[in-house]
Design an enzyme around this catalytic site. Structure first.
Site, PDB file in Angstrom:
ATOM      1  N   LYS A 387     -15.019  10.002  19.743  1.00 27.37           N
ATOM      2  CA  LYS A 387     -14.184  10.074  20.944  1.00 27.37           C
ATOM      3  C   LYS A 387     -14.544  11.263  21.829  1.00 27.37           C
ATOM      4  CE  LYS A 387     -10.207   9.918  18.651  1.00 27.37           C
ATOM      5  NZ  LYS A 387      -8.734   9.855  18.434  1.00 27.37           N
ATOM      6  N   LYS A 389     -14.081  14.459  20.897  1.00 26.22           N
ATOM      7  CA  LYS A 389     -13.084  15.511  20.680  1.00 26.22           C
ATOM      8  C   LYS A 389     -13.557  16.482  19.605  1.00 26.22           C
ATOM      9  CE  LYS A 389      -8.739  13.182  21.887  1.00 26.22           C
ATOM     10  NZ  LYS A 389      -7.394  12.833  21.381  1.00 26.22           N
TER      11      LYS A 389
END
Length: 491
Positions: A387, A389
């Site tokens: 993602k 992150k």
């Protein structure tokens, strides 16, 4: 000796039937209950009266001392054993014991009601009034008459502010129904007294559901409740004895709670949980009319609803009146069964939950109000890399924090975007919930569960915390506007 034993046996048998009456409160059992209590009192008066008088004196001394650390349970158990020797003394002792430590508010008020009826039956209502006056010399009226100790009654509140709060709640409810009205004690106050009842402490409202049977009403009630909870407006009612009841609670600030009850129409018969099941017509409710006192909606024929709820003498104030909940639960058993059966059992949500903060707690608390079990799919470190992150706290520690939260039932790993449908099916989740910044993204899951997008806590997020830590900024403190017209937590 045999005749004495026979008399005692008869007394015990009739007392058991009196206990049944106390549990069911069915009107046709009341004469039997009175006879049973009178017979048992005659049998027990001789051997137990002196012990009861001693317990009464001890209760009075404890009441005057107001020692909050005193254990009243042994005395209450003793009263169970010898109280039938003199019901007046027994009820007085129970009331004084409960008030001395401010516990068992419901049983205390029930004892006051029974004492009032007992003294009236004896033709000695002055004795009841004298006892009430004695109590009020030592405790505030709110303790004696309110729904709970320390709860502020309407005698100590500005009514104009309360009606403003009612308007705020009605504004919220107008999104879901145009048929919401003043109900129960609130309706009784404005119709009979022209104001809120002094010793009351909550506002009662009712909403007409789109339903034509008890079963349909149960489903419609749960749908409305889910909407109101999901958006942070309300919470469910959890009785002390466990389970759930069909009441929606609005916390409107300053310790005040508004209760929302369901109503529905079957043919031309009106139903309002928990007091009216076809005893009034739909025309007694609709069309709603405007209250001359408050300017708020009330039934077209409020007198009929009040007569069904409070009896034919509803115009005469009764400060110790109590609703017969057990009888109502039996009458509305199909409706309550539908509420229980259609209430979501499991809700599932997905997220990283990095730097666990109060926004996360409020989210999980609200999810616990949506369903009995809360399942959290926590993103793994590897999936967060997919993602884009970078987490500050490793996956194992994030899972540990989630498991320690009392609102969380189960934690699973989120490893991919496309696992949600399989998770929901495998775990039998009834609700999929996620923040409203994802609104519309998961509508495709609505064929297997209810999809809910929750408003996020304003001015708090993991990203903001990381930025604050880097910059050394102060604490975030956000809130949303709610039914009290002020800041509210979305919990």
């Amino acid at each position: 000796m045999n005749s004495e034993n026979t008399l005692k046996s008869r007394a015990k048998s009739m007392a058991r039937k009196a206990a049944l009456k106390a549990q069911t409160r069915l009107p046709f059992l009341r004469p039997l209950a009175h006879a049973a209590l009178a017979l048992k009192g005659r049998v027990m008066r001789g051997p137990y009266l002196k012990e009861l008088e001693k317990l009464h004196a001890q209760a009075k001394a404890q009441f005057q001392a107001q020692d909050r650390t005193f254990d009243i349970e042994p005395a209450l158990k003793a009263l169970d054993r010898v109280g039938y020797a003199d019901l007046g003394l027994s009820h007085e002792a129970r009331v004084m014991l409960c008030l001395s430590v401010l516990t068992k508010n419901g049983p205390m008020r029930q004892s006051m009601k029974l004492l009032q009826a007992h003294r009236a039956q004896q033709g000695d209502s002055d004795a009841f009034q004298a006892f009430e006056d004695y109590l009020l010399q030592h405790v505030p009226q709110d303790h004696l008459l309110g729904h709970g100790y320390g709860r502020k009654t309407f005698s100590n509140r500005a009514h104009g502010e309360i009606w403003t709060k009612v308007e705020n709640v009605l504004s919220v409810l107008s999104k879901y129904s145009d048929k919401v009205f003043l109900n129960s004690g609130t309706l009784l106050g404005v119709v009979r007294d022209g104001k809120l009842i002094d010793h009351d402490d909550d506002v009662d409202l009712a909403v007409v559901l789109e339903a034509s049977s008890q079963e349909e009403a149960g489903r419609a009630f749960n749908q409305l409740q889910q909407e109101l909870i999901a958006h942070g407006y309300a919470r469910p009612h959890k009785p002390k004895q466990g389970g759930y009841d069909a009441i929606i609670k609005f916390d409107v600030g300053d310790g005040m709670v508004f209760d929302l009850f369901p109503a529905w129409i079957e043919g031309d018969k009106l139903n309002v949980y928990p007091y009216l099941l076809g005893e009034a017509k739909s025309s007694d409710l609709l069309p709603l009319k405007t209250c001359e006192i408050t300017g708020l909606p009330i039934p077209s024929n409020p007198e009929r609803l009040l007569e069904v709820n409070y009896g034919e003498n509803w115009r005469t104030p009764d400060r110790y009146w109590r609703f017969e909940w057990l009888r109502a639960q039996n009458r509305f058993r199909k409706f309550l069964a539908s509420v229980k059966e259609t209430r979501p059992k499991r809700v599932i949500t997905y997220g990283t939950f990095d730097l666990f903060h109060y926004g996360h707690v409020r989210l999980l608390k609200r999810l616990s109000r949506l369903a009995d079990e809360v399942i959290v799919a926590c993103s793994t470190d590897e999936f967060n890399e997919v993602k884009g992150k970078k987490t500050a706290v490793p996956y194992e520690q994030r899972v540990e924090m989630l498991k320690s939260c009392r609102f969380v039932t189960k934690v699973i790993a989120e490893r991919s975007w496309d696992q949600k449908r399989a998770d929901i099916t495998r775990l039998k989740a009834d609700v999929f919930a996620i923040g409203d910044d994802w609104a519309g993204e998961f509508d495709d899951l609505s064929d297997i569960c209810n999809v809910v997008y929750l408003p996020r806590t304003q001015n708090i997020s993991t990203t903001m915390l990381k930025d604050d830590i880097r910059s050394g900024a102060g604490k975030a403190d956000g809130a949303q506007k709610g039914v009290d017209g002020k800041a509210r937590s979305p919990a």
